[in-house]
Design a protein around this motif. Structure first.
Motif, PDB file in Angstrom:
ATOM      1  N   THR A  21     -15.739 -45.252   4.693  1.00 33.33           N
ATOM      2  CA  THR A  21     -14.531 -45.633   5.647  1.00 33.33           C
ATOM      3  C   THR A  21     -15.022 -46.209   6.343  1.00 33.33           C
ATOM      4  O   THR A  21     -16.828 -46.257   6.716  1.00 33.33           O
ATOM      5  N   ALA A  22     -13.789 -47.366   6.795  1.00 31.56           N
ATOM      6  CA  ALA A  22     -14.616 -48.129   7.922  1.00 31.56           C
ATOM      7  C   ALA A  22     -13.227 -48.516   9.233  1.00 31.56           C
ATOM      8  O   ALA A  22     -11.886 -48.489   9.052  1.00 31.56           O
ATOM      9  N   GLY A  23     -13.834 -48.980  10.335  1.00 30.79           N
ATOM     10  CA  GLY A  23     -13.296 -48.833  11.083  1.00 30.79           C
ATOM     11  C   GLY A  23     -13.757 -48.908  12.727  1.00 30.79           C
ATOM     12  O   GLY A  23     -14.624 -47.745  12.991  1.00 30.79           O
ATOM     13  N   LEU A  24     -13.791 -49.668  13.808  1.00 27.76           N
ATOM     14  CA  LEU A  24     -14.316 -48.943  14.906  1.00 27.76           C
ATOM     15  C   LEU A  24     -13.783 -47.415  15.569  1.00 27.76           C
ATOM     16  O   LEU A  24     -12.302 -47.477  15.238  1.00 27.76           O
ATOM     17  N   GLY A  25     -14.780 -46.999  16.085  1.00 31.11           N
ATOM     18  CA  GLY A  25     -13.961 -45.326  16.624  1.00 31.11           C
ATOM     19  C   GLY A  25     -14.480 -44.324  15.524  1.00 31.11           C
ATOM     20  O   GLY A  25     -14.106 -43.224  15.626  1.00 31.11           O
ATOM     21  N   SER A  26     -14.831 -45.230  13.884  1.00 31.17           N
ATOM     22  CA  SER A  26     -14.510 -43.906  12.233  1.00 31.17           C
ATOM     23  C   SER A  26     -15.865 -43.287  13.128  1.00 31.17           C
ATOM     24  O   SER A  26     -15.940 -41.982  12.306  1.00 31.17           O
ATOM     25  N   ALA A  27     -17.253 -43.026  14.018  1.00 32.40           N
ATOM     26  CA  ALA A  27     -18.378 -42.400  14.342  1.00 32.40           C
ATOM     27  C   ALA A  27     -17.763 -41.031  14.483  1.00 32.40           C
ATOM     28  O   ALA A  27     -18.438 -40.326  14.685  1.00 32.40           O
ATOM     29  N   SER A  28     -16.972 -41.430  15.914  1.00 35.33           N
ATOM     30  CA  SER A  28     -16.159 -40.546  16.357  1.00 35.33           C
ATOM     31  C   SER A  28     -15.535 -38.766  15.661  1.00 35.33           C
ATOM     32  O   SER A  28     -15.057 -38.551  16.809  1.00 35.33           O
ATOM     33  N   ARG A  29     -15.056 -39.841  14.932  1.00 35.93           N
ATOM     34  CA  ARG A  29     -14.453 -38.740  13.757  1.00 35.93           C
ATOM     35  C   ARG A  29     -15.225 -38.006  13.122  1.00 35.93           C
ATOM     36  O   ARG A  29     -15.216 -37.122  11.907  1.00 35.93           O
ATOM     37  N   LEU A  30     -16.734 -37.545  12.908  1.00 35.80           N
ATOM     38  CA  LEU A  30     -17.775 -36.728  12.260  1.00 35.80           C
ATOM     39  C   LEU A  30     -17.396 -35.860  11.868  1.00 35.80           C
ATOM     40  O   LEU A  30     -17.214 -35.654  10.773  1.00 35.80           O
ATOM     41  N   ALA A  31     -16.890 -34.729  12.844  1.00 36.82           N
ATOM     42  CA  ALA A  31     -16.177 -33.714  12.532  1.00 36.82           C
ATOM     43  C   ALA A  31     -15.162 -33.982  11.329  1.00 36.82           C
ATOM     44  O   ALA A  31     -15.918 -32.072  10.585  1.00 36.82           O
ATOM     45  N   GLU A  32     -14.686 -34.499  12.040  1.00 42.37           N
ATOM     46  CA  GLU A  32     -13.548 -34.749  10.457  1.00 42.37           C
ATOM     47  C   GLU A  32     -14.432 -35.047   8.990  1.00 42.37           C
ATOM     48  O   GLU A  32     -13.556 -34.483   8.070  1.00 42.37           O
ATOM     49  N   HIS A  33     -14.790 -35.951   9.173  1.00 45.51           N
ATOM     50  CA  HIS A  33     -15.206 -36.649   7.528  1.00 45.51           C
ATOM     51  C   HIS A  33     -16.429 -35.490   7.115  1.00 45.51           C
ATOM     52  O   HIS A  33     -16.141 -34.925   6.221  1.00 45.51           O
ATOM     53  N   LEU A  34     -16.718 -34.100   8.235  1.00 43.83           N
ATOM     54  CA  LEU A  34     -17.577 -33.785   7.478  1.00 43.83           C
ATOM     55  C   LEU A  34     -17.258 -32.227   6.640  1.00 43.83           C
ATOM     56  O   LEU A  34     -17.484 -31.518   5.808  1.00 43.83           O
ATOM     57  N   LEU A 143     -23.801 -34.956   1.728  1.00 40.49           N
ATOM     58  CA  LEU A 143     -25.224 -36.132   2.533  1.00 40.49           C
ATOM     59  C   LEU A 143     -23.739 -37.523   2.874  1.00 40.49           C
ATOM     60  O   LEU A 143     -22.913 -37.777   1.823  1.00 40.49           O
ATOM     61  N   VAL A 144     -23.917 -37.893   3.770  1.00 36.04           N
ATOM     62  CA  VAL A 144     -22.998 -39.092   4.611  1.00 36.04           C
ATOM     63  C   VAL A 144     -23.812 -39.590   5.447  1.00 36.04           C
ATOM     64  O   VAL A 144     -24.638 -39.026   6.449  1.00 36.04           O
ATOM     65  N   GLN A 145     -23.561 -40.860   5.489  1.00 42.13           N
ATOM     66  CA  GLN A 145     -24.297 -42.270   5.632  1.00 42.13           C
ATOM     67  C   GLN A 145     -23.684 -42.735   6.894  1.00 42.13           C
ATOM     68  O   GLN A 145     -22.679 -42.971   6.789  1.00 42.13           O
ATOM     69  N   LEU A 178     -26.900 -41.200  -3.818  1.00 39.76           N
ATOM     70  CA  LEU A 178     -25.977 -41.825  -3.418  1.00 39.76           C
ATOM     71  C   LEU A 178     -24.690 -41.259  -2.135  1.00 39.76           C
ATOM     72  O   LEU A 178     -25.288 -39.832  -3.243  1.00 39.76           O
ATOM     73  N   PRO A 179     -24.920 -41.466  -1.368  1.00 39.50           N
ATOM     74  CA  PRO A 179     -23.807 -40.152  -0.351  1.00 39.50           C
ATOM     75  C   PRO A 179     -22.994 -40.062  -0.672  1.00 39.50           C
ATOM     76  O   PRO A 179     -22.014 -40.904  -1.654  1.00 39.50           O
ATOM     77  N   ASP A 180     -22.447 -38.864   0.286  1.00 30.04           N
ATOM     78  CA  ASP A 180     -20.528 -38.636  -0.598  1.00 30.04           C
ATOM     79  C   ASP A 180     -19.805 -39.132   0.324  1.00 30.04           C
ATOM     80  O   ASP A 180     -18.772 -39.884   0.158  1.00 30.04           O
ATOM     81  N   LEU A 181     -20.543 -40.081   1.492  1.00 30.61           N
ATOM     82  CA  LEU A 181     -19.855 -41.147   2.564  1.00 30.61           C
ATOM     83  C   LEU A 181     -20.318 -41.631   3.148  1.00 30.61           C
ATOM     84  O   LEU A 181     -21.209 -41.247   3.312  1.00 30.61           O
ATOM     85  N   ALA A 182     -19.862 -43.058   2.835  1.00 27.76           N
ATOM     86  CA  ALA A 182     -20.340 -44.046   4.713  1.00 27.76           C
ATOM     87  C   ALA A 182     -19.613 -44.342   4.921  1.00 27.76           C
ATOM     88  O   ALA A 182     -18.500 -44.421   4.922  1.00 27.76           O
ATOM     89  N   VAL A 183     -20.064 -44.527   7.145  1.00 33.25           N
ATOM     90  CA  VAL A 183     -19.163 -44.499   8.087  1.00 33.25           C
ATOM     91  C   VAL A 183     -19.396 -45.485   8.395  1.00 33.25           C
ATOM     92  O   VAL A 183     -19.937 -44.976   8.857  1.00 33.25           O
TER      93      VAL A 183
END
Length: 216
Positions: A21-34, A143-145, A178-183
């Motif tokens: 997933t890519a986009g400005l501010g996407s790391a600030s949605r880490l809880a959602e990704h996890l 695993l999330v990177q 290989l991770p499950d998700l790259a942010v």
């Protein structure tokens, strides 16, 4: 022309991160990704520079808002030694982590890959037995990177490199890394110190040149 076609017709394969997933501010949605991976007790692997610069703040705040019980391992150094892998894995086991997040440069992400293996319940395979290609037998934790630099590409590769002795490095190469998700969040790289941005940008360019010119 015929040589080029001959090389292109040879069998080859490509394997990468399961999701990105890519986009400005996407790391600030880490809880959602996890949450999408069922993770509620993650260990975040990073370094003190990332913490001091406040780069982790947005992601950490999203976890607090969602009442996610996370811990941070921040002892990562460049070219990390195996001792750091074992220390981070020990912290993950002690907190009963159910997922791992690599948040930083390639060193943090490489440690996170191995911690996801070593801290997985039921893992009995020692790190020394994992070195090499295709030697990993253990399952891993989710695993999330989250890369904060542009250079290493560790978030999309099945490789982790560790310093095992002065002047000696060894790698673990396995699809399990290989991770499950790259942010990918451009806001994280925008705050890099100029010398780090320049060095990692050159690193990314060299990787691209290598891929374009390699015969293998």
């Amino acid at each position: 022309r015929s040589c080029g076609l001959s090389r292109m017709s040879s069998p080859w394969g490509f394997t990468a991160t399961r999701a990105l997933t890519a986009g400005l501010g996407s790391a600030s949605r880490l809880a959602e990704h996890l949450s999408g991976l069922g993770v509620q007790r993650p260990l975040i692997v990073t370094d003190r520079g990332v913490l001091a610069a406040g780069i982790l703040d947005g992601a950490a705040e999203s976890l607090r808002r969602s009442q996610v019980a996370f811990e941070v391992y921040d002892e990562t150094v460049a070219d990390p030694p195996a001792d750091q892998v074992h220390a981070a894995a020990g912290q993950a086991r002690a907190m009963r982590a159910d997922g791992v997040v690599g948040f930083g440069g390639g060193s943090s992400m490489d440690i996170a890959k191995l911690v996801a293996l070593l801290a997985s319940p039921g893992c009995t395979q020692p790190l020394d037995d994992m070195f090499g290609v295709g030697n990993v037998r253990a399952a891993r934790l989710p695993l999330v990177q989250v890369p904060t630099t542009a250079g290493t590409g560790s978030e999309v590769t099945p490789i982790a490199i560790i310093t095992t002795a002065p002047g000696t490095k060894q790698g673990v190469v396995s699809p399990q890394l290989l991770p499950d998700l790259a942010v990918l969040d451009g806001e994280l790289t925008a705050s890099l110190p100029p010398h780090v941005a320049a060095a990692t940008g050159i690193d990314a360019m060299v990787h691209a040149i290598e891929a374009y010119t390699s015969h293998r």
